[in-house]
Design a protein around this motif. Sequence first.
Motif, short mmCIF file in Angstrom:
data_model
loop_
_atom_site.label_atom_id
_atom_site.label_comp_id
_atom_site.label_asym_id
_atom_site.label_seq_id
_atom_site.Cartn_x
_atom_site.Cartn_y
_atom_site.Cartn_z
N LYS A 20 5.35 5.71 3.31
CA LYS A 20 4.50 6.14 4.41
C LYS A 20 4.75 7.61 4.68
O LYS A 20 5.89 8.06 4.69
CB LYS A 20 4.79 5.31 5.65
N MET A 33 -9.57 4.32 -0.26
CA MET A 33 -8.97 5.62 -0.01
C MET A 33 -7.48 5.47 0.30
O MET A 33 -7.07 4.57 1.02
CB MET A 33 -9.67 6.29 1.17
N ASN A 34 -6.69 6.33 -0.30
CA ASN A 34 -5.25 6.34 -0.03
C ASN A 34 -5.01 7.20 1.22
O ASN A 34 -4.79 8.40 1.15
CB ASN A 34 -4.50 6.91 -1.23
N ASP A 35 -5.05 6.56 2.39
CA ASP A 35 -4.97 7.30 3.65
C ASP A 35 -3.65 8.04 3.82
O ASP A 35 -3.62 9.14 4.37
CB ASP A 35 -5.18 6.34 4.83
N GLU A 36 -2.55 7.44 3.36
CA GLU A 36 -1.24 8.07 3.53
C GLU A 36 -1.15 9.37 2.74
O GLU A 36 -0.79 10.42 3.26
CB GLU A 36 -0.14 7.10 3.11
N ARG A 63 -3.56 11.00 1.60
CA ARG A 63 -4.61 11.91 2.07
C ARG A 63 -4.12 12.76 3.25
O ARG A 63 -4.48 13.92 3.38
CB ARG A 63 -5.84 11.10 2.46
N ARG A 64 -3.29 12.17 4.10
CA ARG A 64 -2.69 12.94 5.20
C ARG A 64 -1.87 14.10 4.66
O ARG A 64 -1.93 15.23 5.16
CB ARG A 64 -1.79 12.03 6.04
N GLN A 97 -7.26 12.79 -2.86
CA GLN A 97 -6.57 11.50 -2.80
C GLN A 97 -7.49 10.30 -2.62
O GLN A 97 -7.96 10.01 -1.53
CB GLN A 97 -5.54 11.53 -1.68
#
Length: 227
Positions: A77, A119-122, A124-125, A107
């Motif tokens: 994370k 979508m790879n949100d982590e 992407r952050r 990402q």
Amino acid sequence: MSDLEYTSEEELELELEPSRDNTLSVLILVLHSSIDIGMRNLGIFAVMVEANTFVWHEIVLVATFDICEGVETGGKKVTERMITNAVALIDSLTVIHPSTKILVEEQFISSFPGRKTIMNDEARRLQFALLGYIVTRKQDWNVPTQEIYRIPSVLKLRGCPKVYRKKKPQYKEWVRLKVVDILRKKGFDEEAEIIDKSKKGDDVGDAIKQYVEAIEEIKIDPTKYLW
């Protein structure tokens, strides 16, 4: 008579001012950098190329960096500590700051046929944190022509057999070996050996393959992937 007496006035002027000779050319090199974003590591590749043709001249950086030092989640994370580590890393890598083009991996997680792309949100952050940092620091780096590109993650898999795409370890290994071959064909044997022998050669290998594929598209359309 001396040879000089047979020399035209125009030829004499060219001898005194060689810059007027249309055949005179100047080789201009620029720096390009490519960043592969992972949840544990950043793969970073930087290469000096000819400004017009993008022909490689010198590889400046080929390395994988761990950004999970002190991160309790171990890369599962994205945390503020991980973002701080990543930003501090880019800040310390002054060798890539003069880049006229910086390619950053976009990402997304590729889906199987018939399934929606996730979508790879982590990650992407982390991607947007780095993009924001680079844009903020662009003025300090004093590269007026610097351009930033977001490169689809799937692009590095161009040419990868479908059978390998189903499992991450398989396609990561395919990319790594493909990059080793690309480097050797371009005459960069030492760098190829680094990718071939390194335990984390797959991450920087991703950054190189991403660059190789994306730059061919950018040659045709300089605005493609431009952020």
